[in-house]
Structures are given as C-alpha cells and as structure tokens.
Design an enzyme around this catalytic site. Structure first.
Site, mmCIF file in Angstrom:
data_model
loop_
_atom_site.group_PDB
_atom_site.id
_atom_site.type_symbol
_atom_site.label_atom_id
_atom_site.label_comp_id
_atom_site.label_asym_id
_atom_site.label_seq_id
_atom_site.Cartn_x
_atom_site.Cartn_y
_atom_site.Cartn_z
ATOM 1 N N MET A 108 3.462 6.828 13.858
ATOM 2 C CA MET A 108 4.659 5.997 13.962
ATOM 3 C C MET A 108 4.265 4.867 15.079
ATOM 4 O O MET A 108 5.291 4.421 15.682
ATOM 5 C CB MET A 108 5.759 6.655 14.197
ATOM 6 C CG MET A 108 6.235 7.597 13.072
ATOM 7 S SD MET A 108 6.292 6.776 11.506
ATOM 8 C CE MET A 108 7.877 5.959 11.794
ATOM 9 N N HIS B 29 1.156 2.968 3.478
ATOM 10 C CA HIS B 29 2.672 2.545 3.544
ATOM 11 C C HIS B 29 3.269 2.697 2.449
ATOM 12 O O HIS B 29 2.865 2.146 1.309
ATOM 13 C CB HIS B 29 2.378 1.106 4.225
ATOM 14 C CG HIS B 29 3.997 0.353 4.489
ATOM 15 N ND1 HIS B 29 4.483 0.807 5.573
ATOM 16 C CD2 HIS B 29 4.537 -0.311 3.937
ATOM 17 C CE1 HIS B 29 5.563 0.171 5.784
ATOM 18 N NE2 HIS B 29 5.863 -0.586 4.495
HETATM 19 C C1 GRF Z 1 4.668 8.165 4.195
HETATM 20 O O1 GRF Z 1 5.825 7.815 3.363
HETATM 21 C C2 GRF Z 1 3.726 7.171 4.697
HETATM 22 O O2 GRF Z 1 3.650 5.985 3.779
HETATM 23 C C3 GRF Z 1 4.449 6.507 5.907
HETATM 24 O O3 GRF Z 1 5.036 7.486 6.461
HETATM 25 C C4 GRF Z 1 5.413 8.663 5.781
HETATM 26 C C5 GRF Z 1 4.754 9.770 6.284
HETATM 27 O O4 GRF Z 1 4.993 11.033 5.582
HETATM 28 N N1 GRF Z 1 3.365 5.806 6.771
HETATM 29 P P1 GRF Z 1 3.988 12.386 5.763
HETATM 30 O O5 GRF Z 1 4.068 12.669 6.886
HETATM 31 O O6 GRF Z 1 2.702 11.937 5.167
HETATM 32 O O7 GRF Z 1 4.839 13.237 4.700
#
Ligand code: GRF
Length: 204
Positions: free
Chosen positions: A94, A113
């Site tokens: 993030m 994404h």
């Molecule tokens: C996913 O939707 C990804 O595309 C975005 O953040 C979310 C992460 O989900 N960047 P996870 O931690 O992989 O379950």
C-alpha cells in the site's frame, strides 16, 4: 536454467501472494518465491506465507506512510538482494515504491491493480469503478515506475459489472481473475520474450 527467485511485497491479507506461491509450487511458473516482505507488522499475509513455508517478515518503514523511499526502500532492496531475488511482485503493497528500491530492480518490479488502468488508479479501485457506473472493469498487471499505478501494462483481464453487483461482489469476482492473471503475467516477464516500447509491452 535455474528457477528464477521472486520477492513479494504485501501490506494485507496476501491472497495474490498465495496465488503466486501456489503457481510456483504447481509448476505453472518456473520460479520460486524466495522472500515475502511486509510493511505492516501484523499483516495476515505474513502468517499465510509462513504456513506455505516461504520466508516472510515485516520491515516497517520509519518515515512516510504512503511511500517507501530513502533508507526504508534501501532496507527492502538489501533484504531482497541477500535472498537472491531477481524480480519483485507487489501484491497489495500500500505504498508507492520509490528510489533506491526502484533503481535496484530496474524494470523488474511488477504490480497488480484491481481495475482496467489507466481508469481508477489508487485506493478502492473496485468501488471507484462501481460508483462511476462502468459496465466493464477488471484487473491489470503493470511494471512499476515512480508514479501511482502508472507503469507500462503487461496484461489485463476484463470483468463485466452486473446490474445487481455491489462494490464488494464486483471486487470478489475481480480478485478471482487477479489470481490467475498475476501468475500468467509474471510468466510472460520471466520468459523474457517481450520488449517495452515506450508505454507498450509487446511480445517478441
Ligand atoms: C488486490 O485487489 C490487488 O489488486 C490490490 O490490493 C489487493 C490485495 O489483495 N493491489 P491481496 O492482499 O492480494 O488479497
């Protein structure tokens, strides 16, 4: 040729991370996940990685909340280098990745994404798309540059938005596609059979 070593960066639940680990284990990807790093000490994904027998730890940045740069980014670069990592996959990380991590792995950092970029970059992309009323959304895997979700696009998948969708049901269906798309896109990059021409990533 030896299997490529991948590093993964997470902040949360790590479902894309797990999908990549499983893709390696099942031989769909000729690679091995060598190290998972999280910027959040108690990220759910860390435990998930450990349960999958992949080395995982948190490196909590000291400076900014929204980006990873300077000494904080250097600590990630060093940890990945020590683990022999060649490619890095951001999977729900993030923060915006900046120097010197970007420079340490030029053209070798990927991100997933949950929208069809360049539409709806940034946070809560699925909700942004749903609220905007688009009829199709999806997911994108792209190379990481210093911008927010803005690097050259490697692969995309379309997910229709249904009349009775909520932002949550849409996000769930997109996530299912993300798990397949990420492994596919990483495979394409690891094969080396592509060229980046400006913004266009084309097969060679
Ligand atoms: C996913 O939707 C990804 O595309 C975005 O953040 C979310 C992460 O989900 N960047 P996870 O931690 O992989 O379950």
């Amino acid at each position: 040729m030896s299997r490529k070593r991948i590093g993964i960066m997470i902040s949360g639940r790590g479902s894309n991370m797990a999908a990549l680990i499983v893709a390696c284990r099942e031989g769909r990807l000729d690679a091995e996940v060598a190290l998972v790093l999280s910027d959040v000490a108690d990220a759910e994904g860390l435990e998930r990685a450990e349960n999958l027998d992949v080395p995982a730890r948190a490196i909590v940045p000291k400076k900014y909340r929204t980006k990873l740069d300077g000494d904080d980014a250097r600590a990630y670069a060093e940890a990945f280098r020590e683990a022999g990592v060649e490619f890095i996959c951001l999977a729900g990380f993030m923060r915006i990745v900046k120097a010197p991590l970007l420079e340490a792995f030029p053209g070798r950092i990927l991100n997933i994404h949950p929208s069809l970029l360049p539409s709806f970059p940034g946070l809560e992309a699925q909700r942004q798309a749903w609220e905007h009323g688009v009829k199709f959304s999806g997911c994108t895997v792209h190379f990481v540059d210093a911008s927010l979700d803005g690097g050259p696009i490697i692969a995309q998948r379309i997910v229709p938005v249904l009349d009775d969708d909520t932002a949550e049901t849409l996000a769930e269906r997109i996530l299912t596609e993300e798990h397949e798309l990420y492994a596919e896109a990483v495979g394409k990059v690891l094969s080396g059979r592509y060229r980046v021409m400006g913004r266009r990533v084309v097969r060679t």
